[in-house]
Design a protein around this motif. Sequence first.
Motif, PDB file in Angstrom:
ATOM      1  N   GLN A 173     -19.853  -4.904  59.749  1.00 47.82           N
ATOM      2  CA  GLN A 173     -19.872  -4.472  58.358  1.00 47.82           C
ATOM      3  C   GLN A 173     -19.892  -5.687  57.416  1.00 47.82           C
ATOM      4  O   GLN A 173     -20.521  -5.634  56.372  1.00 47.82           O
ATOM      5  CB  GLN A 173     -18.618  -3.631  58.126  1.00 47.82           C
ATOM      6  CG  GLN A 173     -18.682  -2.747  56.929  1.00 47.82           C
ATOM      7  CD  GLN A 173     -17.657  -1.619  57.027  1.00 47.82           C
ATOM      8  OE1 GLN A 173     -17.228  -1.238  58.115  1.00 47.82           O
ATOM      9  NE2 GLN A 173     -17.259  -1.101  55.903  1.00 47.82           N
ATOM     10  N   THR A 225     -17.258   3.899  62.393  1.00 51.42           N
ATOM     11  CA  THR A 225     -17.208   2.592  63.052  1.00 51.42           C
ATOM     12  C   THR A 225     -16.630   2.734  64.459  1.00 51.42           C
ATOM     13  O   THR A 225     -17.128   2.106  65.407  1.00 51.42           O
ATOM     14  CB  THR A 225     -16.379   1.598  62.189  1.00 51.42           C
ATOM     15  OG1 THR A 225     -17.071   1.408  60.951  1.00 51.42           O
ATOM     16  CG2 THR A 225     -16.228   0.259  62.879  1.00 51.42           C
ATOM     17  N   ASP A 261     -23.697  -1.864  61.019  1.00 50.12           N
ATOM     18  CA  ASP A 261     -22.627  -1.160  60.312  1.00 50.12           C
ATOM     19  C   ASP A 261     -22.735  -1.466  58.819  1.00 50.12           C
ATOM     20  O   ASP A 261     -22.437  -2.571  58.377  1.00 50.12           O
ATOM     21  CB  ASP A 261     -21.269  -1.598  60.869  1.00 50.12           C
ATOM     22  CG  ASP A 261     -20.141  -0.630  60.495  1.00 50.12           C
ATOM     23  OD1 ASP A 261     -20.348   0.220  59.597  1.00 50.12           O
ATOM     24  OD2 ASP A 261     -19.064  -0.720  61.110  1.00 50.12           O
ATOM     25  N   GLU A 262     -23.227  -0.506  58.047  1.00 48.54           N
ATOM     26  CA  GLU A 262     -23.411  -0.633  56.592  1.00 48.54           C
ATOM     27  C   GLU A 262     -24.188  -1.898  56.199  1.00 48.54           C
ATOM     28  O   GLU A 262     -23.699  -2.720  55.424  1.00 48.54           O
ATOM     29  CB  GLU A 262     -22.047  -0.557  55.896  1.00 48.54           C
ATOM     30  CG  GLU A 262     -21.341   0.760  56.238  1.00 48.54           C
ATOM     31  CD  GLU A 262     -20.116   1.046  55.365  1.00 48.54           C
ATOM     32  OE1 GLU A 262     -20.043   0.514  54.255  1.00 48.54           O
ATOM     33  OE2 GLU A 262     -19.258   1.809  55.810  1.00 48.54           O
TER      34      GLU A 262
HETATM   35 MG    MG Z   1     -16.621   1.805  59.012  1.00 53.53          MG
END
Ligand code: MG
Length: 225
Positions: free
Chosen positions: A81, A41, A158-159
């Motif tokens: 995320q 990240t 992010d994910e």
């Molecule tokens: Mg992360």
Amino acid sequence: MDIRFDNAGVDYGPRTALFPLSLALQERRIGVIGLNGSGKTTFARLINGLVKPTMGRVTVDGLDTVAEAAKVLGKVGYIFQSPQNQIILPIVRDDIAFGLKARGYDKARIETAVDSILDRFGVGHLGSRRAHELSGGELQMAALCSVLVTGPDILILDEPTNQLDLKNRALVQRTIMGLPESVIVISHDLPLLDDFERVLVFDQGRLLADAPAAEAIARYRELAA
Ligand SMILES: [Mg+2]
Ligand SMILES: Nc1ncnc2c1ncn2[C@@H]1O[C@H](COP(=O)(O)OP(=O)(O)O)[C@@H](O)[C@H]1O
């Protein structure tokens, strides 16, 4: 797209989150993998200037992420995320419109742009919904609309399939693979990255591997074994 890390690294106080690294990213599909806390990240946030390098520099199409932060933010969209943390207005349409209002667009132009982005992803039915009532997959689609409506060239996710069921995961995967924008995806969902041209593997703040998906994923599996 042309992203360059020039000996760029990040320390949080005495702790190094990302050791200095130099690389250039030009591929259209780039994956980022690694164990929790490995610096993924931090690496991704350096690209849109959300995190500033404590050494070295990062540029996007020649723009320094610190000196020209506003221009870089306009070029690089970022989906967090947890997309619920980035949807700020209760109704999906209003949230998508928010970034356009901030740019001073008039009402008619905003309405057209919002309709067009909802159409682009086939989610017009979500426009009038309350964001906090959406499913994980719907929320991810709404966040995608809110970010892409402002026209970034590069999108960082992010994910994005974290916590999605198989159906929503497939929807998000199809959507990502169909995007004309350049995409950087951080993920623990390794099959999502199977067709990616380039995958970076981070380990304890260091770039451990930088290779096509199959090779990078094999390195990651060794690490986790
Ligand atoms: Mg992360
Ligand atoms: N704002 C912060 N302040 C202090 N430490 C941080 C901060 N953000 C991340 N870290 C630390 O930096 C390291 C890398 O974090 P991160 O980039 O979030 O990893 P990943 O995304 O791979 O899980 C971790 O040890 C994390 O605890």
